[in-house]
Design a protein around this motif. Structure first.
Motif, PDB file in Angstrom:
ATOM      1  N   ALA A   1       0.836  -1.206   0.000  1.00 36.27           N
ATOM      2  CA  ALA A   1       0.000   0.000   0.000  1.00 36.27           C
ATOM      3  C   ALA A   1       0.868   1.253   0.000  1.00 36.27           C
ATOM      4  O   ALA A   1       0.596   2.213  -0.731  1.00 36.27           O
ATOM      5  CB  ALA A   1      -0.925  -0.011   1.215  1.00 36.27           C
ATOM      6  N   GLY A   2       1.926   1.246   0.811  1.00 36.92           N
ATOM      7  CA  GLY A   2       2.842   2.376   0.825  1.00 36.92           C
ATOM      8  C   GLY A   2       3.508   2.577  -0.517  1.00 36.92           C
ATOM      9  O   GLY A   2       3.681   3.717  -0.978  1.00 36.92           O
TER      10      GLY A   2
ATOM     11  N   ALA B   1       7.382  11.513  -1.250  1.00 33.07           N
ATOM     12  CA  ALA B   1       6.857  10.314  -1.912  1.00 33.07           C
ATOM     13  C   ALA B   1       7.576   9.073  -1.402  1.00 33.07           C
ATOM     14  O   ALA B   1       6.955   8.037  -1.141  1.00 33.07           O
ATOM     15  CB  ALA B   1       7.015  10.447  -3.430  1.00 33.07           C
ATOM     16  N   ILE B   2       8.887   9.173  -1.241  1.00 32.37           N
ATOM     17  CA  ILE B   2       9.665   8.059  -0.685  1.00 32.37           C
ATOM     18  C   ILE B   2       9.213   7.770   0.744  1.00 32.37           C
ATOM     19  O   ILE B   2       9.162   6.616   1.183  1.00 32.37           O
ATOM     20  CB  ILE B   2      11.165   8.392  -0.724  1.00 32.37           C
ATOM     21  CG1 ILE B   2      11.666   8.407  -2.166  1.00 32.37           C
ATOM     22  CG2 ILE B   2      11.977   7.399   0.111  1.00 32.37           C
ATOM     23  CD1 ILE B   2      13.056   8.969  -2.323  1.00 32.37           C
ATOM     24  N   GLY B   3       8.866   8.828   1.482  1.00 31.43           N
ATOM     25  CA  GLY B   3       8.411   8.661   2.860  1.00 31.43           C
ATOM     26  C   GLY B   3       7.147   7.823   2.972  1.00 31.43           C
ATOM     27  O   GLY B   3       6.940   7.143   3.979  1.00 31.43           O
TER      28      GLY B   3
ATOM     29  N   PHE C   1       8.407   4.318   2.829  1.00 35.04           N
ATOM     30  CA  PHE C   1       9.070   4.044   4.110  1.00 35.04           C
ATOM     31  C   PHE C   1       8.043   3.790   5.205  1.00 35.04           C
ATOM     32  O   PHE C   1       8.172   2.856   6.004  1.00 35.04           O
ATOM     33  CB  PHE C   1       9.969   5.220   4.471  1.00 35.04           C
ATOM     34  CG  PHE C   1      10.709   5.059   5.767  1.00 35.04           C
ATOM     35  CD1 PHE C   1      11.721   4.119   5.891  1.00 35.04           C
ATOM     36  CD2 PHE C   1      10.405   5.853   6.867  1.00 35.04           C
ATOM     37  CE1 PHE C   1      12.412   3.962   7.096  1.00 35.04           C
ATOM     38  CE2 PHE C   1      11.089   5.701   8.061  1.00 35.04           C
ATOM     39  CZ  PHE C   1      12.095   4.752   8.174  1.00 35.04           C
ATOM     40  N   LEU C   2       6.981   4.592   5.231  1.00 38.89           N
ATOM     41  CA  LEU C   2       5.897   4.425   6.205  1.00 38.89           C
ATOM     42  C   LEU C   2       5.300   3.029   6.115  1.00 38.89           C
ATOM     43  O   LEU C   2       5.043   2.376   7.134  1.00 38.89           O
ATOM     44  CB  LEU C   2       4.823   5.488   5.953  1.00 38.89           C
ATOM     45  CG  LEU C   2       3.513   5.378   6.733  1.00 38.89           C
ATOM     46  CD1 LEU C   2       3.755   5.540   8.218  1.00 38.89           C
ATOM     47  CD2 LEU C   2       2.515   6.417   6.236  1.00 38.89           C
ATOM     48  N   GLY C   3       5.092   2.548   4.909  1.00 39.11           N
ATOM     49  CA  GLY C   3       4.467   1.247   4.730  1.00 39.11           C
ATOM     50  C   GLY C   3       5.292   0.087   5.226  1.00 39.11           C
ATOM     51  O   GLY C   3       4.753  -0.973   5.549  1.00 39.11           O
TER      52      GLY C   3
ATOM     53  N   LEU D   1      -4.860   9.643   4.538  1.00 42.73           N
ATOM     54  CA  LEU D   1      -6.194   9.174   4.915  1.00 42.73           C
ATOM     55  C   LEU D   1      -6.519   7.859   4.205  1.00 42.73           C
ATOM     56  O   LEU D   1      -7.151   6.968   4.784  1.00 42.73           O
ATOM     57  CB  LEU D   1      -7.242  10.241   4.582  1.00 42.73           C
ATOM     58  CG  LEU D   1      -7.210  11.497   5.461  1.00 42.73           C
ATOM     59  CD1 LEU D   1      -8.206  12.534   4.953  1.00 42.73           C
ATOM     60  CD2 LEU D   1      -7.495  11.160   6.920  1.00 42.73           C
ATOM     61  N   ALA D   2      -6.068   7.741   2.942  1.00 48.53           N
ATOM     62  CA  ALA D   2      -6.257   6.481   2.216  1.00 48.53           C
ATOM     63  C   ALA D   2      -5.487   5.355   2.903  1.00 48.53           C
ATOM     64  O   ALA D   2      -5.975   4.224   3.030  1.00 48.53           O
ATOM     65  CB  ALA D   2      -5.801   6.641   0.766  1.00 48.53           C
ATOM     66  N   PHE D   3      -4.277   5.678   3.369  1.00 49.22           N
ATOM     67  CA  PHE D   3      -3.465   4.678   4.064  1.00 49.22           C
ATOM     68  C   PHE D   3      -4.125   4.270   5.376  1.00 49.22           C
ATOM     69  O   PHE D   3      -4.106   3.095   5.760  1.00 49.22           O
ATOM     70  CB  PHE D   3      -2.066   5.246   4.307  1.00 49.22           C
ATOM     71  CG  PHE D   3      -1.036   4.210   4.653  1.00 49.22           C
ATOM     72  CD1 PHE D   3      -0.589   3.318   3.700  1.00 49.22           C
ATOM     73  CD2 PHE D   3      -0.498   4.126   5.931  1.00 49.22           C
ATOM     74  CE1 PHE D   3       0.360   2.354   4.011  1.00 49.22           C
ATOM     75  CE2 PHE D   3       0.451   3.177   6.256  1.00 49.22           C
ATOM     76  CZ  PHE D   3       0.885   2.279   5.277  1.00 49.22           C
TER      77      PHE D   3
END
Length: 310
Positions: free
Chosen positions: A73-74, A90-92, A95-97, A228-230
């Motif tokens: 998803a990320g 965008a890379i973040g 990374f979050l995912g 919010l989608a995440f």
């Protein structure tokens, strides 16, 4: 934690660490990160970890969700943001995912909602242990090679500042765990201080790069929409996914909070190790925003689940 993050971001905005000051702050942060993961190693009982491994029907799907579905998803949201957001933001999202779940907040909200607290504690602990070993290679494999200091040097930093102190803490449990139990306030303060220093150093770089003026209103709106989608994928998807394994309701609640939450505690140190400070703050920005949003969503959701217990 929310207040601490807000204060740290405000301090970095007004008094960012630059030049030689940042180099000094980086050294201090490295020592603090080492101490943080050594304490985590001391604090997590080996017998509880081994006991938790028996719950494969719960833990294996959770690992698949946290480091599989959420990472994908990320990656997808990162591709959507690419071309519209600064490259580091965008890379973040990618990374979050790839990050592990929180420990304290996921467990606390699971308890409030009527989840299985014991499984929440074990799941959060094991996810964070796995994250120490999995996040950096997973991030690299999914497209982060050119974005971060991943290679022999980057993996060496991960080993030196995360893995080695954690293993050392586990090895010294027989002599050190009683001290940790006897000084909970000091341990908690050390945890929060280490996180605050890592966020401060990273966000100072973001401020120097002009994060507050670099994005237009439309870009801030896009970033918020992607987060919010995440959140929707994290909470809704983990609830639906856990249902495929016929878990009972308390276990599904624990699964959902562990599967949807993402940890600043592990994310901030890893970001500061993998990225130069000038980039780390921007890469970390989606994580910081998501961390605040997940807490805002979790409170009313836990309350509603608590009221609808069968």
């Amino acid at each position: 934690m929310v207040r601490l993050l807000v204060l740290t971001i405000a301090l970095a905005t007004i008094f960012p660490a630059v030049g030689e000051g940042r180099e000094v702050a980086q050294v201090v942060s490295n020592f603090a990160i080492f101490a943080l993961f050594a304490l985590n190693g001391l604090r997590l009982p080996r017998d509880e970890v081994l006991l938790g491994l028996r719950h494969a029907r719960f833990l294996v799907p959770l690992l698949m969700w946290c480091f599989g579905a959420m990472a994908l998803a990320g990656l997808g949201l990162s591709h959507i943001g690419a071309g519209h957001l600064p490259r580091e933001l965008a890379i973040g999202l990618l990374f979050l995912g790839t990050l592990a779940s929180t420990v304290q907040s996921a467990t606390a909200y699971s308890s409030l909602a009527g989840g299985d607290v014991a499984r929440s504690v074990v799941a959060a602990a094991l996810l964070n242990i796995a994250g120490v070993f999995v996040t950096a290679p997973l991030f690299a494999a999914m497209g982060g090679f050119a974005a971060a200091d991943i290679g022999i040097g980057g993996l060496g930093k991960i080993l030196a500042l995360l893995v080695v102190p954690f293993v050392l803490g586990q090895a010294l449990q027989s002599v050190g765990r009683s001290w940790v139990r006897a000084h909970p306030a000091l341990v908690s303060t050390t945890d929060r201080l280490a996180i605050a220093i890592a966020v401060y150093v990273a966000f100072s770089g973001a401020v120097e790069q002009g994060i507050w003026s670099a994005l237009e209103t439309e870009q801030w709106a896009l970033l918020l929409g992607l987060l919010l989608a995440f959140l929707t994928i994290g909470f809704g998807g983990s609830w639906l996914f856990s249902g495929l394994f016929r878990l009972d309701r308390p276990t599904r609640i624990s699964f959902m909070f562990a599967g949807a939450h993402k940890s600043v505690v592990s994310g901030a140190p890893i970001a500061l190790i993998l990225f130069p400070p000038a980039s780390a703050g921007l890469v970390m920005a989606p994580l910081l925003a998501y961390h605040l949003l997940q807490l805002v969503v979790s409170a009313p959701l836990a309350t509603r689940l608590s009221r609808s217990r069968p």
